[in-house]
Design an enzyme around this catalytic site. Structure first.
Site, mmCIF file in Angstrom:
data_model
loop_
_atom_site.group_PDB
_atom_site.id
_atom_site.type_symbol
_atom_site.label_atom_id
_atom_site.label_comp_id
_atom_site.label_asym_id
_atom_site.label_seq_id
_atom_site.Cartn_x
_atom_site.Cartn_y
_atom_site.Cartn_z
ATOM 1 C CB CYS A 2 22.764 3.796 0.669
ATOM 2 S SG CYS A 2 21.550 2.548 0.616
ATOM 3 N NE ARG A 27 23.186 9.500 2.462
ATOM 4 C CZ ARG A 27 23.132 10.151 1.278
ATOM 5 N NH1 ARG A 27 23.328 11.565 1.450
ATOM 6 N NH2 ARG A 27 22.981 9.908 0.259
ATOM 7 C CD1 TRP A 74 16.439 4.196 2.394
ATOM 8 C CD2 TRP A 74 16.354 4.308 4.323
ATOM 9 N NE1 TRP A 74 14.920 4.511 2.556
ATOM 10 C CE2 TRP A 74 14.996 4.864 3.798
ATOM 11 C CE3 TRP A 74 16.381 4.786 5.990
ATOM 12 C CZ2 TRP A 74 13.928 5.196 4.743
ATOM 13 C CZ3 TRP A 74 15.445 5.160 6.637
ATOM 14 C CH2 TRP A 74 14.087 5.296 6.110
ATOM 15 C CG ASN A 98 22.948 5.990 -2.439
ATOM 16 O OD1 ASN A 98 21.860 5.645 -2.209
ATOM 17 N ND2 ASN A 98 22.965 7.311 -2.282
ATOM 18 N N GLY A 99 21.702 3.846 -4.549
ATOM 19 C CA GLY A 99 20.946 3.751 -5.908
ATOM 20 C C GLY A 99 19.973 2.610 -5.791
ATOM 21 C CD GLU A 482 -0.219 17.377 4.583
ATOM 22 O OE1 GLU A 482 -1.046 16.742 5.438
ATOM 23 O OE2 GLU A 482 1.099 17.461 4.783
ATOM 24 C CE LYS A 486 3.595 18.885 6.737
ATOM 25 N NZ LYS A 486 2.655 17.700 6.998
ATOM 26 C CD GLU A 489 3.068 18.930 11.185
ATOM 27 O OE1 GLU A 489 3.310 17.864 11.913
ATOM 28 O OE2 GLU A 489 2.709 18.339 9.975
ATOM 29 C CG HIS A 505 -23.465 23.896 4.901
ATOM 30 N ND1 HIS A 505 -24.785 23.917 5.013
ATOM 31 C CD2 HIS A 505 -23.087 23.754 3.648
ATOM 32 C CE1 HIS A 505 -25.133 23.456 3.609
ATOM 33 N NE2 HIS A 505 -24.000 23.425 2.924
ATOM 34 C CE LYS A 604 9.201 12.234 9.835
ATOM 35 N NZ LYS A 604 8.347 13.087 9.054
HETATM 36 C C1 AGP Z 1 2.886 15.065 9.618
HETATM 37 O O1 AGP Z 1 3.356 15.892 9.231
HETATM 38 C C2 AGP Z 1 2.546 14.746 10.876
HETATM 39 N N1 AGP Z 1 4.219 14.470 11.455
HETATM 40 C C3 AGP Z 1 1.840 13.539 11.486
HETATM 41 O O2 AGP Z 1 0.684 13.812 11.402
HETATM 42 C C4 AGP Z 1 2.074 12.123 10.717
HETATM 43 O O3 AGP Z 1 1.762 12.024 9.322
HETATM 44 C C5 AGP Z 1 1.385 11.090 11.579
HETATM 45 O O4 AGP Z 1 1.862 11.208 12.757
HETATM 46 C C6 AGP Z 1 1.429 9.927 10.850
HETATM 47 O O5 AGP Z 1 2.751 9.039 10.903
HETATM 48 P P1 AGP Z 1 3.125 8.061 9.986
HETATM 49 O O6 AGP Z 1 2.944 8.237 8.650
HETATM 50 O O7 AGP Z 1 4.567 7.544 10.208
HETATM 51 O O8 AGP Z 1 2.243 6.572 10.607
#
Ligand code: AGP
Length: 609
Positions: A2, A27, A74, A98-99, A482, A486, A489, A505, A604
């Site tokens: 928030c 935010r 939020w 906020n909290g 992961e 990272k 991407e 393998h 996103k």
């Molecule tokens: C992760 O860094 C990416 N931005 C992407 O893989 C993301 O995790 C994926 O699109 C899933 O998004 P969500 O968690 O909002 O469903």
């Protein structure tokens, strides 16, 4: 999180507050509101949705007054709505918060017993009623605030006004940020610097347990207990954009460093240490309900799929229930064998990913019960499931998911404890051990974050590599995936994550002195296996970057670079070992001059198939 803004001075408060809220939009929020003290009467406007709606409201119904408070919400407790929007009022008291107040339910029940009625579902409204109750008993406004704050458990940043004291504004802080701007004969209060920068660069940062009373052109700083404090303003020379990132160069770096706070907020109000259990307020599944499942399916995409893979390890290890993990876009088209005996868990930071939403719908048509792990209250997925475990990571702006990822794993650990206790598959001793590990986690994360500069040096050393291999075993295999994602991407360098046992393998054919190999090697029961995989890489001229447990002296002669991670339990390791991998990807991206927060081709939230 928030956003809070407050003003007291000679100008009209409303425009200052509205502009301040606009500068806090980054935010994230789902509703907003403003209150001004029009001479002696508080006047409130609130609206759901974006600030545009609130602006239109105050254009139609202007707010007058030289004192005011405002808020962008939020949602954490209670859905996004006008009723739940701040400011909240009880009698003469109006406030914004906020909290997260952990003991709000107990306070609400006590106040209901005293005749208070509540309009909203929020923890915030309870604070207003608590102050009002004390004032009803004859306590003056300022003291009623002090006495009330001492009863709160959890985090708060508050701005408060009262009809009884129309020339006074009070602000207080514990656990959530609050900054005071010092003008000529005027003062500003905000959750964050951007809201104050256009008016003054002289700022006072309140510490936990401190409050300030603004009255008659003065600011009286004190502890909540009433001990006067002398607070000297600091001169802030940030640009507004720098201020949104709190001085961090990118939102992603800010969010990596926010992870300890995000974990604390996700744990807040949910740990029942005595009972060795957890309280998941929106799960809406009883013990009997949980005992009715014979298997669990977890579906997700991208980084969320990686946390789902970790969930499999946790639930199978601690609850002895079979768990299947699926990429959502695969699950929905493979005619899955699921029914009422299956619990489907959908993990999604945004709660809007089209493939995950479709998988949820597919599972429900086949009779499965569905629980979501989401970071956005009332998101599409959260609205279509039987129960939700919200992560309280706050809005994640950087496209590359970091704090949402670690809080998803925390949510999975919380659910594992709940499931284990409900099905008697987890002893009280074991659940208390897991809870203790969770409570120690933010401190360990703070320690790992001190590796930032060392990771930047490693990125500089390997910046010309064109391919990376990430290796991990067991619960850390998903962390290898992961780490690779990272890097891919945001730095656009090709990277693959692999179970280290799979090296022989196929992938071992890739190894040469051009291929950095990141190896996740905590001192756990698989360490010996991982170490021999590392030998295989080093013996073929591969360049090993080893992440190991602090004090591990055997590893350094097999690796070109070593990062030592504090010793921790096996189920906590993924949370700690993922941080250097987030930082490695971040620094590689920065060194390549990429748009870290908005990498090419990515969104996103992937709301299309
Ligand atoms: C992760 O860094 C990416 N931005 C992407 O893989 C993301 O995790 C994926 O699109 C899933 O998004 P969500 O968690 O909002 O469903």
């Amino acid at each position: 999180m928030c956003g809070i803004v407050g003003y007291i001075g000679q100008q009209q408060a409303m425009p200052i507050i509205l502009d301040g809220l606009k500068s806090l939009e980054y935010r994230g929020y789902d509703s907003a509101g403003i209150c001004t003290m029009d001479k002696t009467r508080p006047d409130i406007r609130r609206s759901r949705g974006k600030l545009f709606n609130l602006s239109r409201l105050v254009e139609a119904l202007p707010l007058r007054g030289r004192i005011g408070i405002g808020h962008t919400r939020w949602a954490t407790h209670g859905k996004p709505s006008e009723t739940n929007a701040h400011p909240h009022q009880a009698g003469p008291v109006v406030l914004v918060h906020n909290g997260i107040i952990e003991n709000y339910l107990a306070l609400k029940s006590k106040l209901s017993g005293l005749g208070h009625t509540f309009k909203s579902e929020t923890d915030t409204e309870v604070i207003a009623h608590l102050i009002e109750q004390k004032m009803k008993s004859g306590t003056a406004f300022e003291q009623a605030v002090r006495d009330s704050l001492r009863e709160l458990k959890g985090a708060y940043a508050l701005s408060i006004v009262s009809e009884t004291d129309p020339d006074t504004l009070i602000a207080a802080k514990s656990g959530s940020p609050l900054v005071v701007g010092v003008g000529g004969k005027e003062f500003f209060v905000a959750s964050d610097i951007p809201a104050i920068l256009p008016h003054t660069r002289e700022m006072v940062f309140l510490e936990d347990g401190e409050m300030v009373v603004f009255k008659n052109g003065q600011a009286q700083f004190s502890t909540v207990a009433g001990v006067p404090l002398k607070k000297m303003p600091k001169h802030i020379d940030w640009s507004p954009l720098m201020a949104e990132k709190e001085g961090f160069r990118h939102f992603m770096l800010k969010e990596i460093f926010e992870q300890p706070r995000a974990v604390r907020d996700t744990l807040s109000g949910r740990i029942l240490e005595e009972e060795g259990d957890v309280y998941l307020e929106d799960l809406r599944l009883s013990d009997a309900g949980l005992r009715g499942f014979t298997r669990i399916c977890i579906v997700a995409c991208g980084t969320s799929w990686h946390s789902a893979l970790i969930g499999k390890f946790l639930l199978e290890e601690h609850c002895r229930i079979p768990v299947e993990v699926d990429i959502a876009s695969e699950f929905r088209y493979r005619n899955p064998v699921i029914g009422p005996e299956t619990l489907l868990i959908a993990i999604s930071q945004s709660g809007e990913t089209a493939d995950t939403l479709a998988a949820v719908r597919e599972a429900r048509t086949r009779g499965a019960r569905v629980v979501a792990i989401c970071n956005v209250i009332e998101s599409s997925i959260a609205r279509e499931v039987d129960g939700v475990i919200y992560t309280h990571a706050g809005p994640e702006i950087g496209v590359a998911s970091t704090k949402a990822f670690v809080t998803q794993i925390v949510a999975l650990l919380l659910f594992t404890i709940r499931m284990g206790r409900a099905t008697d598959s987890m002893s009280l001793i074991r659940s208390r051990e897991l809870l203790a590990d969770l409570l120690h986690l933010p401190g360990l994360m703070d320690q790992v974050l001190t590796l930032n500069e060392a990771v930047r040096d490693i990125a500089l050393h390997f910046i010309h590599a064109r391919d990376f291999l990430y290796l991990g075993r067991g619960i850390n295999y998903p962390i290898a995936l992961e780490g690779a994602l990272k890097l891919k991407e945001i730095s656009y360098i090709h990277a693959e994550g692999y179970p280290s046992g799979e090296m022989k393998h196929g992938p071992i054919a890739l190894i040469d002195d051009q291929m950095p190999v990141v190896v996740i090697a905590p001192l756990d029961r698989l360490y010996g296996k991982v170490e021999s995989n590392m030998q295989e890489v080093a013996a073929r001229g591969g360049r090993v970057i080893a992440l190991c447990t602090e004090g591990d002296r055997d590893i350094s002669d097999k690796a070109e670079a070593v990062l030592e991670i504090p010793d921790c339990s096996e189920h906590i390791a993924p949370l700690l070992f993922s941080i250097p991998l987030q930082l490695l990807a971040y620094h590689m991206s920065v060194l390549k001059g990429n748009d870290v927060d908005q990498p090419r081709n990515l969104a996103k939230s992937v709301t299309v198939e």
